[in-house]
Design a protein around this motif. Structure first.
Motif, mmCIF file in Angstrom:
data_model
loop_
_atom_site.group_PDB
_atom_site.id
_atom_site.type_symbol
_atom_site.label_atom_id
_atom_site.label_comp_id
_atom_site.label_asym_id
_atom_site.label_seq_id
_atom_site.Cartn_x
_atom_site.Cartn_y
_atom_site.Cartn_z
ATOM 1 N N THR A 276 7.147 -2.708 -9.326
ATOM 2 C CA THR A 276 5.760 -2.402 -9.188
ATOM 3 C C THR A 276 5.297 -1.075 -9.397
ATOM 4 O OG1 THR A 276 5.668 -2.310 -6.852
ATOM 5 C CG2 THR A 276 5.247 -4.459 -7.445
ATOM 6 N N ILE B 124 5.419 5.715 -7.096
ATOM 7 C CA ILE B 124 4.301 6.243 -6.787
ATOM 8 C C ILE B 124 4.101 6.646 -5.373
ATOM 9 C CG2 ILE B 124 1.797 5.411 -6.436
ATOM 10 C CD1 ILE B 124 2.403 3.454 -8.607
ATOM 11 N N LYS C 288 -4.515 3.099 -11.405
ATOM 12 C CA LYS C 288 -5.210 2.947 -10.030
ATOM 13 C C LYS C 288 -5.071 4.272 -9.270
ATOM 14 C CE LYS C 288 -6.187 -0.123 -6.296
ATOM 15 N NZ LYS C 288 -6.102 -1.440 -5.626
ATOM 16 N N THR D 271 -3.891 3.641 -0.289
ATOM 17 C CA THR D 271 -4.298 2.759 -1.421
ATOM 18 C C THR D 271 -3.618 1.546 -1.793
ATOM 19 O OG1 THR D 271 -4.617 5.107 -2.480
ATOM 20 C CG2 THR D 271 -4.401 3.208 -3.915
ATOM 21 N N ARG D 272 -4.130 0.552 -1.838
ATOM 22 C CA ARG D 272 -3.615 -0.811 -2.040
ATOM 23 C C ARG D 272 -3.076 -1.005 -3.554
ATOM 24 N NH1 ARG D 272 -3.055 -3.850 2.096
ATOM 25 N NH2 ARG D 272 -4.154 -3.507 3.835
ATOM 26 N N LEU D 273 -1.810 -1.338 -3.718
ATOM 27 C CA LEU D 273 -1.312 -1.562 -5.052
ATOM 28 C C LEU D 273 -1.417 -2.761 -5.600
ATOM 29 C CD1 LEU D 273 1.994 0.617 -4.858
ATOM 30 C CD2 LEU D 273 -0.281 1.377 -5.843
ATOM 31 N N HIS D 274 -1.416 -3.064 -6.893
ATOM 32 C CA HIS D 274 -1.338 -4.474 -7.382
ATOM 33 C C HIS D 274 -0.066 -5.007 -7.029
ATOM 34 C CE1 HIS D 274 -5.265 -3.798 -9.257
ATOM 35 N NE2 HIS D 274 -4.741 -2.642 -9.875
ATOM 36 N N ARG E 166 -0.643 -0.610 -14.169
ATOM 37 C CA ARG E 166 -2.113 -0.785 -13.493
ATOM 38 C C ARG E 166 -2.077 0.142 -12.353
ATOM 39 N NH1 ARG E 166 -2.488 -7.025 -12.446
ATOM 40 N NH2 ARG E 166 -4.642 -6.417 -11.294
ATOM 41 N N ASN E 167 -0.832 0.033 -11.639
ATOM 42 C CA ASN E 167 -1.008 0.891 -10.363
ATOM 43 C C ASN E 167 -0.901 2.403 -10.611
ATOM 44 O OD1 ASN E 167 -0.803 -1.221 -8.537
ATOM 45 N ND2 ASN E 167 1.507 -1.466 -8.720
ATOM 46 N N LEU F 276 2.371 -4.483 -14.288
ATOM 47 C CA LEU F 276 1.965 -3.885 -12.912
ATOM 48 C C LEU F 276 2.184 -2.339 -12.563
ATOM 49 C CD1 LEU F 276 3.617 -6.580 -10.423
ATOM 50 C CD2 LEU F 276 1.065 -6.218 -10.630
ATOM 51 N N ALA G 110 6.058 0.999 -6.984
ATOM 52 C CA ALA G 110 5.772 1.636 -5.499
ATOM 53 C C ALA G 110 6.419 2.821 -5.014
ATOM 54 C CB ALA G 110 5.770 0.525 -4.530
ATOM 55 N N ARG H 95 0.926 -1.188 -0.187
ATOM 56 C CA ARG H 95 -0.103 -0.143 -0.143
ATOM 57 C C ARG H 95 0.828 1.220 -0.015
ATOM 58 N NH1 ARG H 95 0.291 2.073 5.001
ATOM 59 N NH2 ARG H 95 0.949 0.804 6.700
#
Length: 181
Positions: A52, A57, A86, A11-14, A82-83, A79, A54, A2
């Protein structure tokens, strides 16, 4: 996985399936951003070996202006995209499919990054190779955060890089380098 703080907090990430992609754990990411937090606002970040996405982001969530994500693994690229979708930040993000181990010529248009996050596969000699690649494209960088195996020492840094700090988190070492400005 997250986002820890900022606009996208909670926010939860893929997350990846399998063991090919090793994302930075929430707790470690939080520790890194507690150290560099004040330096993020308004900056351009580069997330190398992005996985990812992360780290980039998280930086955008905390006020970075733009993030460039580079990876060459198809699952990682999926990923990351998608993130980014999101958290709805596509206008502040660039995703590049590139094999960093070969060279960093993809950075010719993105060399002006204030902060670089680097989390290469462990024990493959990619830290030195990537730092040398940054020199080749004459990247203007203020801070480089390298996540690596604690046994992989940064003894012989290329000219222009200075080790400012290191923190150990279990089997992981996080090195903070000042870069070429």
């Amino acid at each position: 996985m997250r986002i820890i703080a900022g606009n996208f907090r909670g926010t939860r990430l893929h997350a990846p399936s399998g063991i090919d992609i090793r994302p930075t754990a929430d707790r470690l990411r939080e520790s890194i951003f507690n150290i560099i937090g004040p330096r993020i606002q308004g900056k351009r970040v580069l997330d190398l070996f992005a996985g990812t996405g992360a780290m980039g982001i998280e930086a955008l969530s905390r006020g970075a202006n733009h993030a460039v994500f580079i990876d060459n693994h198809p699952q990682s690229l999926n990923l990351i995209r998608r993130n980014i979708a999101k958290v709805k930040i596509s206008e502040r993000a660039t995703v590049i499919a590139w094999d960093i181990a070969k060279n960093l010529q993809c950075l010719r248009d993105h060399a002006a990054s204030d902060i670089i996050f680097m989390d290469p596969p462990y024990r493959q000699g990619l830290i030195q190779k990537t730092l040398n690649g940054l020199q080749t494209v004459e990247a203007a960088v203020h801070l480089i955060v390298v996540e690596h195996d604690a046994k992989e020492l940064l003894d012989d840094l290329p000219t222009g890089f200075l080790l400012e700090d290191q923190r150990r988190y279990g089997k992981t070492l996080v090195s903070f380098l000042s870069g070429m400005v």
